[in-house]
Design an enzyme around this catalytic site. Structure first.
Site, PDB file in Angstrom:
ATOM      1  CG  ASP A  10      -1.792   1.174   1.360  1.00  0.00           C
ATOM      2  OD1 ASP A  10      -2.367   1.594   0.339  1.00  0.00           O
ATOM      3  OD2 ASP A  10      -1.913   1.712   2.486  1.00  0.00           O
ATOM      4  CG  ASP A  12      -1.856   7.345   0.587  1.00  0.00           C
ATOM      5  OD1 ASP A  12      -0.854   7.518  -0.137  1.00  0.00           O
ATOM      6  OD2 ASP A  12      -3.001   7.692   0.251  1.00  0.00           O
TER       7      ASP A  12
END
Length: 265
Positions: A10, A12
């Site tokens: 991922d 963020d």
């Protein structure tokens, strides 16, 4: 021969310390795309996201806000702003621990794949900066050179897992021997697709799930100036990545550099 493996990240709060979408609110304001009120709303959303994470309802509100906000934006202007401000915005907020992990996986011969709900106009050039092999990101529809506000593809929750499984089918990844990293409970589906899931700076729900299932929990807290850690591709490479994309925070694309080949799903 053994099948290839990958490390799925991922973006963020896993690779970078902020929301990649909201981090660009000031450059977008300077470029005339958003007003001061929208900047304040984005700043508040950033604060809520960083402090408490984002559950499904919060992510839906953010998606609707951003898709409505960017409807009518000129795509070329967005790409130009991102290209001009990318290093200034992103360089200081990349986690040193994430860079170390990416380097370790590359040395082990694994592909590095970024899987993010943020838009491809942002995620693709960040992927270039980090030397990612492939990127899965969000995409919005474009009509006459402008964002329509309609979603073409939303790389979120179960869809992240489906994208990873499709990559495994096409590329041949051995998911049982692959790795995944995320901070959010909305990415449990993504983490469950691999044999080595990891929770990074997890929100409360993901931490509980990780503890129950025995998943490693990692804490990243040292942002580093990326220029001091990794070599950058030529400007042309970053521009090419941006040109391939077509979104800002509300729909998704699978982008593959793969160094010698491109993969289209």
């Amino acid at each position: 021969m053994s099948r290839p493996t990958a490390a799925f990240f991922d973006l963020d709060k896993t690779i970078i310390a902020k929301s990649s979408t909201l981090a660009f609110n000031k450059p977008f304001q300077a470029g005339g795309l958003i007003n001061r009120r929208a900047v304040l709303r984005s700043t508040y959303a950033q604060f809520v996201y960083l402090v408490g994470g984002a559950d499904h309802d919060q992510m839906e509100k953010m998606r609707l806000f951003m898709s409505t906000l960017c409807a009518g934006w000129d795509v070329a202007t967005v790409r130009e702003i991102v290209a001009e401000t990318l290093h200034h915005i992103v360089d200081p907020i990349v986690y040193d621990e994430a860079v170390n992990l990416i380097e370790e996986h590359r040395l082990a011969g694994r592909d590095v794949v970024i899987v993010s709900t943020s838009g491809s106009e942002l995620v693709e050039p960040i992927g270039e900066m980090l030397g990612a092999d492939r990127v899965v990101a969000t995409r919005m529809a474009i009509v006459d050179g402008k964002y329509s506000g309609e979603i073409e593809y939303y790389a979120y929750a179960e869809e992240k897992a489906r994208a990873i499984e499709e990559l495994a089918r096409v590329v041949g990844y051995d998911l049982e021997n692959s790795y995944a990293y995320s901070d959010s409970v909305t990415d449990v589906f993504m983490l469950e697709t691999v044999g080595h899931p990891h929770a990074v700076n997890p929100d409360r729900e993901l931490r509980r799930i990780a503890q129950d299932r025995g998943w490693p929990i990692l804490v990243f807290n040292k942002p580093v100036e990326l220029r001091s850690r990794m070599s950058f591709p030529p400007a042309g490479s970053t521009m090419a990545a941006i040109a391939v994309g077509s979104a800002l925070a509300a729909g998704g694309v699978l982008w593959a550099t793969s160094r010698k080949r491109r993969l289209e799903l």
